[in-house]
Motif scaffolding. Structure first.
Motif, PDB file in Angstrom:
ATOM      1  N   VAL A  99       0.841  -1.201   0.000  1.00  0.00           N
ATOM      2  CA  VAL A  99       0.000   0.000   0.000  1.00  0.00           C
ATOM      3  C   VAL A  99       0.873   1.246   0.000  1.00  0.00           C
ATOM      4  O   VAL A  99       0.576   2.239  -0.674  1.00  0.00           O
ATOM      5  CB  VAL A  99      -0.943  -0.004   1.220  1.00  0.00           C
ATOM      6  CG1 VAL A  99      -1.699   1.316   1.325  1.00  0.00           C
ATOM      7  CG2 VAL A  99      -1.931  -1.166   1.126  1.00  0.00           C
ATOM      8  N   GLY A 100       1.955   1.209   0.769  1.00  0.00           N
ATOM      9  CA  GLY A 100       2.877   2.346   0.811  1.00  0.00           C
ATOM     10  C   GLY A 100       3.621   2.570  -0.487  1.00  0.00           C
ATOM     11  O   GLY A 100       4.213   3.629  -0.691  1.00  0.00           O
ATOM     12  N   LEU A 101       3.624   1.551  -1.352  1.00  0.00           N
ATOM     13  CA  LEU A 101       4.271   1.672  -2.661  1.00  0.00           C
ATOM     14  C   LEU A 101       3.220   1.837  -3.754  1.00  0.00           C
ATOM     15  O   LEU A 101       3.361   1.303  -4.849  1.00  0.00           O
ATOM     16  CB  LEU A 101       5.131   0.434  -2.931  1.00  0.00           C
ATOM     17  CG  LEU A 101       6.303   0.217  -1.967  1.00  0.00           C
ATOM     18  CD1 LEU A 101       6.991  -1.098  -2.248  1.00  0.00           C
ATOM     19  CD2 LEU A 101       7.303   1.372  -2.057  1.00  0.00           C
ATOM     20  N   GLU A 113       1.473  14.126  17.653  1.00  0.00           N
ATOM     21  CA  GLU A 113       1.271  15.307  18.492  1.00  0.00           C
ATOM     22  C   GLU A 113       0.990  16.548  17.656  1.00  0.00           C
ATOM     23  O   GLU A 113       0.214  17.420  18.054  1.00  0.00           O
ATOM     24  CB  GLU A 113       2.506  15.536  19.364  1.00  0.00           C
ATOM     25  CG  GLU A 113       2.704  14.486  20.456  1.00  0.00           C
ATOM     26  CD  GLU A 113       4.023  14.656  21.180  1.00  0.00           C
ATOM     27  OE1 GLU A 113       4.768  15.612  20.830  1.00  0.00           O
ATOM     28  OE2 GLU A 113       4.319  13.852  22.085  1.00  0.00           O
ATOM     29  N   GLU A 114       1.640  16.624  16.486  1.00  0.00           N
ATOM     30  CA  GLU A 114       1.463  17.789  15.613  1.00  0.00           C
ATOM     31  C   GLU A 114       0.261  17.657  14.689  1.00  0.00           C
ATOM     32  O   GLU A 114      -0.009  18.549  13.874  1.00  0.00           O
ATOM     33  CB  GLU A 114       2.735  18.004  14.788  1.00  0.00           C
ATOM     34  CG  GLU A 114       3.960  18.351  15.650  1.00  0.00           C
ATOM     35  CD  GLU A 114       5.246  18.419  14.825  1.00  0.00           C
ATOM     36  OE1 GLU A 114       5.195  18.042  13.621  1.00  0.00           O
ATOM     37  OE2 GLU A 114       6.285  18.841  15.366  1.00  0.00           O
ATOM     38  N   GLY A 115      -0.448  16.515  14.783  1.00  0.00           N
ATOM     39  CA  GLY A 115      -1.646  16.324  13.984  1.00  0.00           C
ATOM     40  C   GLY A 115      -1.385  16.075  12.514  1.00  0.00           C
ATOM     41  O   GLY A 115      -2.259  16.323  11.673  1.00  0.00           O
ATOM     42  N   ARG A 116      -0.225  15.582  12.166  1.00  0.00           N
ATOM     43  CA  ARG A 116       0.110  15.359  10.744  1.00  0.00           C
ATOM     44  C   ARG A 116       0.550  13.910  10.485  1.00  0.00           C
ATOM     45  O   ARG A 116       1.265  13.649   9.514  1.00  0.00           O
ATOM     46  CB  ARG A 116       1.192  16.326  10.288  1.00  0.00           C
ATOM     47  CG  ARG A 116       2.510  16.219  11.061  1.00  0.00           C
ATOM     48  CD  ARG A 116       3.526  17.265  10.604  1.00  0.00           C
ATOM     49  NE  ARG A 116       4.828  17.083  11.233  1.00  0.00           N
ATOM     50  CZ  ARG A 116       5.811  16.340  10.732  1.00  0.00           C
ATOM     51  NH1 ARG A 116       5.614  15.708   9.579  1.00  0.00           N
ATOM     52  NH2 ARG A 116       6.952  16.222  11.348  1.00  0.00           N
ATOM     53  N   LEU A 117       0.126  12.995  11.319  1.00  0.00           N
ATOM     54  CA  LEU A 117       0.577  11.616  11.189  1.00  0.00           C
ATOM     55  C   LEU A 117       0.202  11.012   9.844  1.00  0.00           C
ATOM     56  O   LEU A 117       0.970  10.246   9.257  1.00  0.00           O
ATOM     57  CB  LEU A 117      -0.020  10.771  12.323  1.00  0.00           C
ATOM     58  CG  LEU A 117       0.375   9.291  12.343  1.00  0.00           C
ATOM     59  CD1 LEU A 117       1.891   9.135  12.454  1.00  0.00           C
ATOM     60  CD2 LEU A 117      -0.316   8.554  13.486  1.00  0.00           C
ATOM     61  N   HIS A 118      -0.980  11.385   9.323  1.00  0.00           N
ATOM     62  CA  HIS A 118      -1.457  10.780   8.082  1.00  0.00           C
ATOM     63  C   HIS A 118      -1.397  11.747   6.902  1.00  0.00           C
ATOM     64  O   HIS A 118      -1.959  11.455   5.848  1.00  0.00           O
ATOM     65  CB  HIS A 118      -2.888  10.275   8.266  1.00  0.00           C
ATOM     66  CG  HIS A 118      -3.048   9.339   9.428  1.00  0.00           C
ATOM     67  ND1 HIS A 118      -2.283   8.210   9.580  1.00  0.00           N
ATOM     68  CD2 HIS A 118      -3.878   9.383  10.517  1.00  0.00           C
ATOM     69  CE1 HIS A 118      -2.633   7.588  10.698  1.00  0.00           C
ATOM     70  NE2 HIS A 118      -3.595   8.285  11.289  1.00  0.00           N
ATOM     71  N   GLU A 119      -0.710  12.882   7.087  1.00  0.00           N
ATOM     72  CA  GLU A 119      -0.668  13.870   6.014  1.00  0.00           C
ATOM     73  C   GLU A 119       0.468  13.612   5.033  1.00  0.00           C
ATOM     74  O   GLU A 119       0.361  13.935   3.856  1.00  0.00           O
ATOM     75  CB  GLU A 119      -0.528  15.285   6.605  1.00  0.00           C
ATOM     76  CG  GLU A 119      -1.756  15.736   7.384  1.00  0.00           C
ATOM     77  CD  GLU A 119      -1.577  17.127   7.966  1.00  0.00           C
ATOM     78  OE1 GLU A 119      -0.506  17.731   7.717  1.00  0.00           O
ATOM     79  OE2 GLU A 119      -2.490  17.610   8.647  1.00  0.00           O
ATOM     80  N   ILE A 143       6.040   5.630   6.418  1.00  0.00           N
ATOM     81  CA  ILE A 143       5.582   5.672   7.805  1.00  0.00           C
ATOM     82  C   ILE A 143       4.106   6.045   7.867  1.00  0.00           C
ATOM     83  O   ILE A 143       3.310   5.396   8.566  1.00  0.00           O
ATOM     84  CB  ILE A 143       6.420   6.676   8.629  1.00  0.00           C
ATOM     85  CG1 ILE A 143       7.776   6.072   8.972  1.00  0.00           C
ATOM     86  CG2 ILE A 143       5.706   7.051   9.922  1.00  0.00           C
ATOM     87  CD1 ILE A 143       8.643   6.951   9.837  1.00  0.00           C
ATOM     88  N   ALA A 144       3.727   7.080   7.146  1.00  0.00           N
ATOM     89  CA  ALA A 144       2.327   7.519   7.152  1.00  0.00           C
ATOM     90  C   ALA A 144       1.408   6.405   6.674  1.00  0.00           C
ATOM     91  O   ALA A 144       0.321   6.196   7.222  1.00  0.00           O
ATOM     92  CB  ALA A 144       2.167   8.760   6.284  1.00  0.00           C
ATOM     93  N   SER A 145       1.845   5.678   5.655  1.00  0.00           N
ATOM     94  CA  SER A 145       1.021   4.598   5.116  1.00  0.00           C
ATOM     95  C   SER A 145       0.883   3.454   6.110  1.00  0.00           C
ATOM     96  O   SER A 145      -0.218   2.939   6.344  1.00  0.00           O
ATOM     97  CB  SER A 145       1.615   4.094   3.806  1.00  0.00           C
ATOM     98  OG  SER A 145       0.865   3.011   3.289  1.00  0.00           O
ATOM     99  N   LEU A 146       2.002   3.035   6.711  1.00  0.00           N
ATOM    100  CA  LEU A 146       1.963   1.910   7.639  1.00  0.00           C
ATOM    101  C   LEU A 146       1.112   2.208   8.866  1.00  0.00           C
ATOM    102  O   LEU A 146       0.456   1.315   9.413  1.00  0.00           O
ATOM    103  CB  LEU A 146       3.388   1.529   8.067  1.00  0.00           C
ATOM    104  CG  LEU A 146       4.286   0.909   6.991  1.00  0.00           C
ATOM    105  CD1 LEU A 146       5.691   0.695   7.535  1.00  0.00           C
ATOM    106  CD2 LEU A 146       3.709  -0.405   6.483  1.00  0.00           C
ATOM    107  N   CYS A 147       1.116   3.464   9.307  1.00  0.00           N
ATOM    108  CA  CYS A 147       0.367   3.822  10.515  1.00  0.00           C
ATOM    109  C   CYS A 147      -1.146   3.743  10.320  1.00  0.00           C
ATOM    110  O   CYS A 147      -1.900   3.823  11.304  1.00  0.00           O
ATOM    111  CB  CYS A 147       0.763   5.227  10.981  1.00  0.00           C
ATOM    112  SG  CYS A 147       2.384   5.298  11.762  1.00  0.00           S
TER     113      CYS A 147
END
Length: 544
Positions: A155-157, A271-277, A282-286
């Motif tokens: 998915v990340g690729l 914490e900065e609210g950008r985990l999925h931005e 990393i964003a994809s796996l999370c």
């Protein structure tokens, strides 16, 4: 001693040894023990009949070590010689372990296409990978979880991410050329002088830069962690996963530090609210969850990131440097690759056009150069599995004259497939020792047939991470085959193509001779310092 008078030899020997104290006898025994052991091993093989229902065992002199020295020095030639004597199926002793080899397309299918009830990759590789990657991922989890993790990575690729990665990779290479001290003449604009750089070291740096987060690779601390982890990724670690050596302690400390580092990135983004931005891995796996509904943990993401960095770096950097050196050692091909860049990427005003994912996939000679590199210098010469249930060898593979019997590989044996042997088979490939990218542009050659079998044809299977070509009977298997086929091969082609294309655009490359293989590492690296000469190219002119 008179009791021995009827045996003159015994009496003489006893008289000679009688003055020796116990310590001298121990020393004498210790000195002769290796000779006795070698003699016993040799006699046992000559006198004791082999089990006719098992593959023939390669003759060896050394007890316990078996054929380890010969195999470790040059595994490809060792396996070829054994095949000449024993056929495609045989067994050799490797540091106390029985390793049964099955060569050729049918041999690869037998091992790499084996059922989970018959063979296990986890039992072979987890002693090596778990201390480096971390717990709960790759081979440190049930196979069905590994297949789900491969799906997460896939998915990340995604196509959108690959498109974004292309420009990022090109920019990283350009930044590297403009800042690294080894490319001083490039930075000063001197187009007349030649300078030398260590090709392997620089390719390792480029692969790390273009496969990681920029925030992750800045600083000496990350580089040191990587080196310490890399020091725990050797054949010795695979055989003896826990020894009281400094390199093992450094490996364990570095693994924890690397894991904490990635977890820290995740927590900061959350914490900065950008985990999925972000559009990175990393964003994809999370965002991923297992089939049972459990969310992937931060620590699992950290360990998957470490696994991607370590496993991908080894194979990609090694393949990249082999390609770079072969290009440098073949000026005509280097020039043809440069002309291909001029034809596809120069604007009307004489500047380089930024590469896109779709364009990178349509530069045929560069693609052929990478495929030929993976054929000629396969990064993983041997792929192993452990037999967990007795496995009959197919009659067509064993090729026994007596059709009434068959070989059985017993439970507990190791199995070994070697794509490198198949990819250097003179009965399949014309001049296999020669690095010749043009063989991949011949629609009627062996390369075209192999590519169809590996990528475009053959049986399609979904092991849990999407439909792929099984590829287990192909004579070309650069990324493995079956359920453990590498999930990152599309990214690897993109990464190598973009790096090499960018270097070819801006540097003339020369090398007198491509080094020989070094088989003492987990991947097949080049021997020596790998010196490649470079000279800055003049600004491009659009091809006529």
């Amino acid at each position: 001693m008179s009791n021995y008078s009827s045996f003159p030899f015994v009496e003489s020997l006893t008289r000679e040894l009688w003055p020796l104290d116990l310590s001298n006898l121990v020393i004498l025994f210790a000195i002769n023990l290796p000779i006795i052991a070698i003699a016993f091993t040799t006699l046992a093989q000559l006198i004791i009949p082999q089990n006719p229902n098992e593959p023939p065992v390669v003759f060896h002199w050394l007890p316990y070590l078996g054929s380890a020295i010969e195999y470790g020095k040059d595994p490809v030639n060792f396996l070829k010689k054994c095949r000449e004597k024993h056929g495609n199926v045989f067994t050799f002793i490797l540091i106390g372990r029985r390793v049964t080899v099955a060569l050729g397309p049918k041999g690869s299918n037998f091992i790499l296409g084996g059922k989970l009830s018959d063979v296990s990759a986890e039992e072979v590789y987890t002693p090596l990978t778990t201390p480096v990657f971390g717990q709960g991922v790759v081979y440190d989890c049930p196979n069905h979880m590994l297949m789900e993790q491969k799906k997460f990575v896939k998915v990340g690729l995604s196509l959108d991410n690959l498109r974004a990665y292309t420009e990022m990779i090109e920019n990283e290479v350009l930044r590297f050329l403009e800042t690294d001290p080894c490319f001083y003449y490039y930075q000063t604009g001197d187009v007349d002088k030649w300078e030398t750089f260590h090709a392997y070291r620089k390719m390792v740096e480029l692969i790390i830069l273009t496969a990681s987060l920029r925030e992750a690779v800045d600083g000496a601390a990350f580089a040191q962690r990587y080196r310490d982890l890399d020091g725990g990724f050797t054949p010795l670690n695979m055989i003896f996963p826990n020894l009281p050596f400094p390199s093992y302690r450094k490996r364990d400390i570095a693994q924890k530090a690397m894991s904490d580092f990635y977890v820290g990135i995740i927590e900061k983004r959350r914490e900065e609210g950008r985990l999925h931005e972000d559009t990175d891995m990393i964003a994809s796996l999370c965002t991923q969850s297992y089939k049972d509904g459990r969310q992937v943990t931060d620590r699992e993401v950290a360990h998957m990131m470490t696994a991607l960095l370590m496993a991908g770096q080894h194979t990609s950097s090694t393949s990249g440097v082999w390609a770079l050196m072969n290009i440098a050692a073949n000026p005509q091909i280097a020039e043809a690759l440069y002309q291909e860049q001029l034809e596809n990427f120069v604007t009307e005003d004489g500047t380089w056009r930024t590469m896109t994912f779709e364009q990178v996939k349509k530069i045929p000679l560069m693609d052929a150069a990478i495929r030929e590199t993976l054929r000629r210098h396969h990064p993983i010469h041997s792929i192993m599995r452990k037999v967990i249930s007795d496995m009959p060898v197919p009659p067509t593979l064993a090729a026994l004259k007596d059709e009434s019997r068959t070989y059985v590989v017993p439970k507990g044996d190791m199995l070994l497939a070697s794509p490198a042997v198949a990819q250097m088979d003179a009965s399949i490939w014309k001049n296999p020792e020669v690095w010749d990218p043009y063989r991949w542009l011949d629609p009627s050659g062996a390369a075209a047939d192999a590519l169809v079998q590996y990528d475009q044809g053959g049986e399609k299977v979904d092991y849990g991470f999407g439909q792929i070509s099984k590829g287990t009977e192909s004579v070309y298997q650069p990324f493995g085959a079956g359920r453990h086929r590498c999930i990152g091969e599309q990214f690897a082609y993109l990464q190598l193509s973009t790096i090499l294309a960018t270097l070819v655009r801006h540097l003339e490359l020369r090398m007198d001779e491509v080094p020989k293989h070094n088989y003492q590492t987990m991947v097949t690296q080049p021997q020596g310092n790998c010196p490649v000469r470079y000279r800055k190219r003049l600004p491009p002119k659009r091809a006529a």
